[in-house]
Structure formats: structure tokens, C-alpha cells
Design a protein around this motif. Structure first.
Motif: not given
Length: 255
Positions: A143-166
Motif C-alpha cells: 500500500k502506497c499513500t500520496i499526500s500534499q498534492m495540490p493538483q489531482a493526478q492518477t499517474f502513479i507507477l509501481w516498479r519491481h526493480g527497473d520493471h514497471m508493473l502497472n
């Protein structure tokens, strides 16, 4: 200084909004500083920045004079002389002035505040976690939390090492759920049927702005038993010894 409407200069230009303005922008985003001027006529609008005792001219009319290419004048009809700052950096924070070339000049101060989002990997209780342990064939849940964001974004990436998982379809069993219903965004990564190959460093990131990370260990029954016995430093010692056993066995065999 305020506008001159209603006095002997009733034909002079004036700012549509005369109160001090504060703009909050996210680190790495584009900040837009509005300056709406009515009845401009033959006068000119400029943007300057005060840094200590120094005044830096950024724009004059429709022309940009800043040597920093991130700054530009973006005029919006009918009367908005908007200063645009791309790829905002922490050093961009401060006071900017929109000026009208009357005598004396009319000045509208605009404060730019730069906020950096906070990205953290947390446990079930919401506490920041640096390591997580799972048994083989279980489901990894991070579980990852993102706070203090004045601008709404959905571009949140998960990686295992250098490999993107999304968008990974090669392994299977991977899914990401993102909840944006509150001021704190929560993104959860699920990986089914964990194997030793799923061990390693996992990161949750908001573009290039902020990143949280956690180390995941996939343990077999023997390793789990070693970790669960004792407490504190002894846990890590036992766990390290279990991980070293295969290497020690190979070294003894070579001798």
C-alpha cells in the motif's frame, strides 16, 4: 498599489483583482500566474521577480526576457497577461510582480508556493514500512499513500526493480487499485502466488517528483521459522544466516 479607477486618473488601466494572490503549484508541474488588466490601452504589462535586492525582468508585453526557457508569457483573451512557469523547481518559490507601465507603475504581487508530494509505503496501520515478508505462494499486498498534492493526478507507477508493473501482462496475477476519494491518494499493488523471483525492491512513484520504496522478502517455511523465532536484532541475524546457508554449502563443496 491599487487601481486608479474613480480618481483623476479614471482613464488609466487597473488590475481586475487587486488583492495579493497566492498560487500553489506541485513540484515539477506548470504554474500559471494570472494578471488581468482592464483598460490597458497604450500601456504595457510586464512581469518581474524580486530576489533579495535584485529585480529580474521576466516579460515585457508579449516578449519573454528571462534566460530561463521555463518562463514564458501566455496571453489569454481578453485581458489576462499570464506568466507560465514550466517544470517548477523549489527555487521558483517566491514573490512575482505584475506591473503596468503607468507613472508610478501599478504593481500586483503574486506569491508562488511550490509543494512537493509525499509518497510513502505503509503497513496495515498506516505506519511507514521499509521491509515486508511474505511466504511462498501467498499474495503480496503493498500500500502506497500520496499526500500534499495540490493538483489531482492518477499517474502513479509501481516498479519491481527497473520493471514497471502497472501494465505487466507477462507474469500474470498483478493488479493495481487506486483510491482517490480523499485528500490522500491510496494505491495498492497486488501480486498473486508469490515466488522467490518476486523478492526485491518495490517503488511507488508519482512521475519523477516523489518516490516511496519497500524491500520485499519471499520466504519458504524454513526461512519463515527462522525469522519468527526470537525478536529484534536476533530476527535479522537468523534471517541473514538462512539466506547465507546455500552460499556456504556451495563454498564447502568446492573445497
Amino acid at each position: 498599489m491599487g487601481g486608479y479607477e474613480g480618481d483623476q486618473h479614471d482613464t488609466w488601466p487597473y488590475f481586475q483583482h487587486q488583492d495579493n494572490i497566492t498560487i500553489t503549484a506541485q513540484l515539477g508541474s506548470t504554474a500559471e500566474l494570472d494578471c488581468r488588466v482592464n483598460r490597458l490601452r497604450d500601456k504595457t504589462v510586464s512581469w518581474v521577480r524580486r530576489e533579495g535586492g535584485e529585480i529580474k525582468l521576466l516579460t515585457w508585453g508579449l516578449h519573454t526576457y528571462s534566460i530561463d526557457p521555463r518562463f514564458s508569457l501566455n496571453f489569454e483573451q481578453p485581458n489576462n497577461w499570464k506568466l507560465q512557469v514550466k517544470y517548477t523547481q523549489r527555487r521558483d518559490q517566491g514573490i512575482y510582480e505584475c506591473q503596468i507601465s503607468t507613472h508610478p507603475p501599478q504593481v500586483l504581487p503574486v506569491s508562488l508556493n511550490i509543494v512537493a508530494p509525499v509518497v510513502e509505503v505503509v503497513d496495515e496501520r498506516g505506519a511507514v514500512v521499509m521491509e515486508k515478508f511474505y511466504k511462498t505462494a501467498s499474495t503480496i499486498q503493498l500500500k502506497c499513500t500520496i499526500s500534499q498534492m495540490p493538483q489531482a493526478q492518477t499517474f502513479i507507477l509501481w516498479r519491481h526493480g527497473d520493471h514497471m508493473l502497472n501494465y505487466d501482462t507477462s507474469r500474470g496475477g498483478i493488479s493495481v487499485k487506486t483510491d482517490m476519494s480523499s485528500s490522500v491518494i491510496v494505491s495498492t499493488l497486488f501480486i498473486a502466488n508469490a515466488t522467490p523471483a518476486d523478492s526485491g525492491n518495490y517503488t511507488c512513484s508519482l512521475g519523477d517528483v516523489a518516490t516511496g520504496s519497500v524491500i520485499v522478502h519471499i520466504l519458504n517455511d524454513e526461512q519463515r521459522a527462522a525469522v519468527q523465532h526470537g525478536s529484534g536484532t536476533s530476527d535479522l541475524c537468523c534471517f541473514s544466516l538462512v539466506l547465507m546457508l546455500p552460499s556456504l554449502s556451495a563454498l564447502i563443496a568446492l573445497r
